[in-house]
Design a protein around this motif. Structure first.
Motif, short mmCIF file in Angstrom:
data_model
loop_
_atom_site.label_atom_id
_atom_site.label_comp_id
_atom_site.label_asym_id
_atom_site.label_seq_id
_atom_site.Cartn_x
_atom_site.Cartn_y
_atom_site.Cartn_z
N UNK A 1 0.83 -1.20 0.00
CA UNK A 1 0.00 0.00 0.00
C UNK A 1 0.87 1.25 0.00
N UNK A 2 1.86 1.29 0.88
CA UNK A 2 2.75 2.45 0.94
C UNK A 2 3.45 2.63 -0.41
N UNK A 3 3.98 1.55 -0.95
CA UNK A 3 4.67 1.63 -2.24
C UNK A 3 3.75 2.15 -3.35
N UNK A 4 2.47 1.79 -3.28
CA UNK A 4 1.54 2.23 -4.33
C UNK A 4 1.35 3.74 -4.34
N UNK A 5 1.55 4.38 -3.21
CA UNK A 5 1.46 5.84 -3.13
C UNK A 5 2.73 6.52 -3.65
N UNK A 6 3.81 5.77 -3.72
CA UNK A 6 5.11 6.32 -4.09
C UNK A 6 5.54 5.89 -5.49
N UNK A 7 4.59 5.79 -6.40
CA UNK A 7 4.87 5.52 -7.81
C UNK A 7 4.36 6.71 -8.61
N UNK A 8 5.23 7.25 -9.47
CA UNK A 8 4.89 8.46 -10.21
C UNK A 8 5.22 8.28 -11.68
N UNK A 9 4.19 8.33 -12.52
CA UNK A 9 4.39 8.26 -13.96
C UNK A 9 4.93 9.62 -14.42
N UNK A 10 6.09 9.59 -15.03
CA UNK A 10 6.79 10.83 -15.34
C UNK A 10 5.99 11.73 -16.28
N UNK A 11 5.43 11.18 -17.33
CA UNK A 11 4.72 12.03 -18.27
C UNK A 11 3.44 12.61 -17.66
N UNK A 12 2.95 12.03 -16.57
CA UNK A 12 1.72 12.53 -15.96
C UNK A 12 1.98 13.53 -14.83
N UNK A 13 3.24 13.87 -14.60
CA UNK A 13 3.55 14.91 -13.63
C UNK A 13 3.15 16.28 -14.17
N UNK A 14 3.05 16.39 -15.49
CA UNK A 14 2.76 17.67 -16.14
C UNK A 14 1.51 17.56 -17.00
N UNK A 15 0.79 18.65 -17.11
CA UNK A 15 -0.40 18.67 -17.96
C UNK A 15 -0.10 19.29 -19.32
N UNK A 16 1.05 19.91 -19.44
CA UNK A 16 1.43 20.54 -20.70
C UNK A 16 2.71 19.88 -21.21
N UNK A 17 2.93 20.00 -22.50
CA UNK A 17 4.18 19.52 -23.07
C UNK A 17 4.73 20.59 -24.01
N UNK A 18 6.04 20.56 -24.17
CA UNK A 18 6.70 21.52 -25.03
C UNK A 18 7.69 20.75 -25.89
N UNK A 19 7.94 21.28 -27.02
CA UNK A 19 8.95 20.68 -27.88
C UNK A 19 8.36 19.65 -28.81
N UNK A 20 9.15 19.20 -29.74
CA UNK A 20 8.69 18.22 -30.72
C UNK A 20 8.26 16.90 -30.06
N UNK A 21 7.17 16.35 -30.53
CA UNK A 21 6.61 15.11 -30.00
C UNK A 21 7.61 13.96 -30.09
N UNK A 22 8.43 13.95 -31.12
CA UNK A 22 9.37 12.84 -31.27
C UNK A 22 10.42 12.79 -30.15
N UNK A 23 10.54 13.86 -29.37
CA UNK A 23 11.49 13.88 -28.25
C UNK A 23 10.82 13.58 -26.92
N UNK A 24 9.53 13.35 -26.92
CA UNK A 24 8.78 13.16 -25.68
C UNK A 24 9.35 12.03 -24.83
N UNK A 25 9.57 10.87 -25.42
CA UNK A 25 10.08 9.72 -24.67
C UNK A 25 11.47 10.01 -24.10
N UNK A 26 12.35 10.60 -24.90
CA UNK A 26 13.69 10.94 -24.41
C UNK A 26 13.61 11.97 -23.29
N UNK A 27 12.72 12.95 -23.44
CA UNK A 27 12.57 13.98 -22.41
C UNK A 27 12.17 13.35 -21.08
N UNK A 28 11.18 12.47 -21.12
CA UNK A 28 10.72 11.83 -19.89
C UNK A 28 11.80 10.93 -19.29
N UNK A 29 12.53 10.25 -20.11
CA UNK A 29 13.59 9.36 -19.62
C UNK A 29 14.72 10.16 -18.97
#
Length: 185
Positions: free
Chosen positions: A89-117
């Motif tokens: 249960x504790x661990x489930x609260x401490x998981x964060x999807x990187x792309x969902x930390x933000x509601x906006x994105x900037x830059x070319x879509x093709x760099x999205x995966x690299x940006x998040x990584x």
């Protein structure tokens, strides 16, 4: 191509008006102190301790929200759900999807995966340092987990030592801390 070269390329494509030879130059040319202040919490987040467990505070009113959620039996009405341990249960609260930390994105879509990584690898390092500085007597695992069918690329934080002890009233079947008001402490 190494991480620094990829980061520079992402920044160059996202901020074409900045004439910079390295990634470090972008913060003074494209950013400002208000943006830096806004993101400070992301790199050095608040930590909340509830029932001996540490939670990364990335939402705002984390302490009240987490305490309220832990006191609510989440599995009521779902008898098919498996039992969940306190650690799970504790661990489930401490998981964060990187792309969902933000509601906006900037830059070319093709760099999205690299940006998040790249952002994820930086956050893993800073969160690990934050936890070590605040809880030197505990050990935490902070790791990036690849996307799969259940979640996108994410960071998972879990306490390795000392072992977490379930609080009084923890019910793994109901997935909540159930306090009997008629039962004395």
């Amino acid at each position: 191509m190494n991480q620094h070269m990829i980061a520079h390329r992402i920044l160059h494509e996202s901020f074409p008006y900045v004439d910079a030879e390295d990634s470090v130059s972008y913060f003074s040319e494209a950013g400002d102190a208000t943006q830096a202040l806004m993101y400070g919490w992301l790199y050095w987040p608040d930590l909340v301790e509830i029932h001996g467990a540490v939670f990364m505070a990335l939402s705002g009113d984390d302490e009240a929200e987490i305490a309220q959620r832990l006191a609510t039996p989440l599995a009521d009405g779902h008898p098919e759900w498996p039992v969940m341990s306190w650690v799970q249960m504790v661990d489930s609260y401490n998981i964060f999807e990187i792309q969902h930390l933000f509601r906006q994105s900037r830059g070319p879509v093709e760099f999205s995966e690299d940006t998040h990584r790249i952002l994820g690898s930086i956050l893993v390092q800073s969160w690990r340092a934050r936890l070590m500085a605040s809880y030197p007597d505990r050990q935490f695992a902070v790791r990036m987990i690849e996307a799969d069918a259940s979640m996108d690329l994410r960071i998972a934080v879990s306490q390795e030592t000392p072992l977490l002890i379930p609080p009084r009233g923890w019910d793994g079947q109901r997935r909540g801390i159930i306090i009997d008001p008629d039962r004395p402490e």
